[in-house]
Scaffold this motif. Structure first.
Motif, PDB file in Angstrom:
ATOM      1  N   UNK A   1      -6.089  79.318  11.207  1.00  0.00           N
ATOM      2  CA  UNK A   1      -5.212  78.745  10.197  1.00  0.00           C
ATOM      3  C   UNK A   1      -5.272  77.233  10.343  1.00  0.00           C
ATOM      4  N   UNK A   2      -5.517  76.552   9.233  1.00  0.00           N
ATOM      5  CA  UNK A   2      -5.553  75.092   9.194  1.00  0.00           C
ATOM      6  C   UNK A   2      -4.494  74.597   8.230  1.00  0.00           C
ATOM      7  N   UNK A   3      -4.031  73.372   8.464  1.00  0.00           N
ATOM      8  CA  UNK A   3      -3.096  72.714   7.567  1.00  0.00           C
ATOM      9  C   UNK A   3      -3.722  71.392   7.139  1.00  0.00           C
ATOM     10  N   UNK A   4      -3.735  71.149   5.839  1.00  0.00           N
ATOM     11  CA  UNK A   4      -4.187  69.857   5.332  1.00  0.00           C
ATOM     12  C   UNK A   4      -3.112  68.820   5.632  1.00  0.00           C
ATOM     13  N   UNK A   5      -3.516  67.656   6.146  1.00  0.00           N
ATOM     14  CA  UNK A   5      -2.544  66.610   6.475  1.00  0.00           C
ATOM     15  C   UNK A   5      -2.949  65.291   5.825  1.00  0.00           C
ATOM     16  N   UNK A   6      -1.931  64.450   5.580  1.00  0.00           N
ATOM     17  CA  UNK A   6      -2.189  63.134   5.008  1.00  0.00           C
ATOM     18  C   UNK A   6      -2.426  62.119   6.126  1.00  0.00           C
ATOM     19  N   UNK A   7      -2.549  60.845   5.781  1.00  0.00           N
ATOM     20  CA  UNK A   7      -2.870  59.814   6.772  1.00  0.00           C
ATOM     21  C   UNK A   7      -1.788  59.650   7.837  1.00  0.00           C
ATOM     22  N   UNK A   8      -0.566  60.051   7.529  1.00  0.00           N
ATOM     23  CA  UNK A   8       0.506  59.946   8.535  1.00  0.00           C
ATOM     24  C   UNK A   8       0.671  61.248   9.320  1.00  0.00           C
ATOM     25  N   UNK A   9      -0.206  62.221   9.070  1.00  0.00           N
ATOM     26  CA  UNK A   9      -0.161  63.477   9.821  1.00  0.00           C
ATOM     27  C   UNK A   9       0.791  64.506   9.244  1.00  0.00           C
ATOM     28  N   UNK A  10       1.336  64.243   8.069  1.00  0.00           N
ATOM     29  CA  UNK A  10       2.260  65.181   7.426  1.00  0.00           C
ATOM     30  C   UNK A  10       1.490  66.161   6.543  1.00  0.00           C
ATOM     31  N   UNK A  11       1.975  67.405   6.458  1.00  0.00           N
ATOM     32  CA  UNK A  11       1.299  68.382   5.592  1.00  0.00           C
ATOM     33  C   UNK A  11       1.216  67.878   4.156  1.00  0.00           C
ATOM     34  N   UNK A  12       0.085  68.199   3.527  1.00  0.00           N
ATOM     35  CA  UNK A  12      -0.123  67.806   2.132  1.00  0.00           C
ATOM     36  C   UNK A  12      -0.585  69.032   1.351  1.00  0.00           C
ATOM     37  N   UNK A  13      -0.409  69.007   0.034  1.00  0.00           N
ATOM     38  CA  UNK A  13      -0.823  70.167  -0.773  1.00  0.00           C
ATOM     39  C   UNK A  13      -2.310  70.484  -0.605  1.00  0.00           C
ATOM     40  N   UNK A  14      -2.591  71.778  -0.556  1.00  0.00           N
ATOM     41  CA  UNK A  14      -3.972  72.262  -0.425  1.00  0.00           C
ATOM     42  C   UNK A  14      -4.376  72.944  -1.725  1.00  0.00           C
ATOM     43  N   UNK A  15      -5.563  72.677  -2.226  1.00  0.00           N
ATOM     44  CA  UNK A  15      -5.994  73.344  -3.470  1.00  0.00           C
ATOM     45  C   UNK A  15      -6.051  74.860  -3.285  1.00  0.00           C
ATOM     46  N   UNK A  16      -5.670  75.613  -4.302  1.00  0.00           N
ATOM     47  CA  UNK A  16      -5.818  77.073  -4.208  1.00  0.00           C
ATOM     48  C   UNK A  16      -7.298  77.437  -4.075  1.00  0.00           C
ATOM     49  N   UNK A  17      -7.566  78.511  -3.356  1.00  0.00           N
ATOM     50  CA  UNK A  17      -8.929  79.013  -3.282  1.00  0.00           C
ATOM     51  C   UNK A  17      -9.098  80.039  -4.396  1.00  0.00           C
TER      52      UNK A  17
END
Length: 171
Positions: A118-134
């Motif tokens: 399981x991976x989480x997309x993160x922004x430059x500050x390390x906070x979770x960001x929206x991930x495109x649907x597969x």
């Protein structure tokens, strides 16, 4: 206007890495150390997650890893990864490792390990960001998507059961 990113087909995330296993990869039993293979799994999964999410993605969990066959020094190991499922910020990546045995050049590659991370997309500050649907493209992709939902449900149920058990005072 929606904040949800545009979906991406399963094929967009597919990544293959290959490497020859060497003497520095060996454990005390003369086969490749499981930790070396785990790092290889994480590397290819991270590349698939980053490709799909369009930026930095970090490992949140290794849901399962199965070592099916030993890997030997000299084997050419291929790691195949793709995003199977996505949530709002997380994604499941499936990985398969196959090996071409160095001493049987005409032999078929064999599956030596499989894993789900399981991976989480993160922004430059390390906070979770929206991930495109597969967007599954094939019946195989659809099967992987359905099975990823089952693994997620089990992961969340296990987490809740453990939290509930911790809330019960010791006698």
């Amino acid at each position: 206007m929606s904040d949800q990113p545009v979906g991406r087909p399963t094929s967009h995330s597919r990544v293959t890495l290959s490497r020859i296993m060497t003497a520095v990869d060996v454990n005390l039993y003369g086969t490749v150390h499981g930790g070396v293979l785990m790092k290889f799994v994480d590397d290819v999964a991270g590349a698939a997650a980053a490709r799909h999410s369009g930026g930095t993605a970090v490992t949140a969990a290794i849901d399962e890893i199965v070592f099916a066959e030993p890997v030997r020094v000299g084997d050419l190991v291929h790691a195949y990864a793709q995003v199977n499922w996505t949530g709002s910020t997380s994604m499941e990546v499936g990985v398969r490792l196959s090996a071409e045995r160095w001493d049987t050049a005409d032999g078929e590659p064999i599956t030596v390990a499989t894993a789900y991370l399981v991976f989480v997309g993160v922004d430059v500050s390390g906070q979770p960001r929206p991930t495109p649907p597969v967007l599954p493209e094939t019946p195989e992709d659809e099967r992987r998507f359905r099975e990823a939902i089952i693994r997620r449900e089990h992961r969340l149920a296990r987490r809740k059961a453990i939290q509930d058990a911790r809330a019960i005072p010791a006698e």
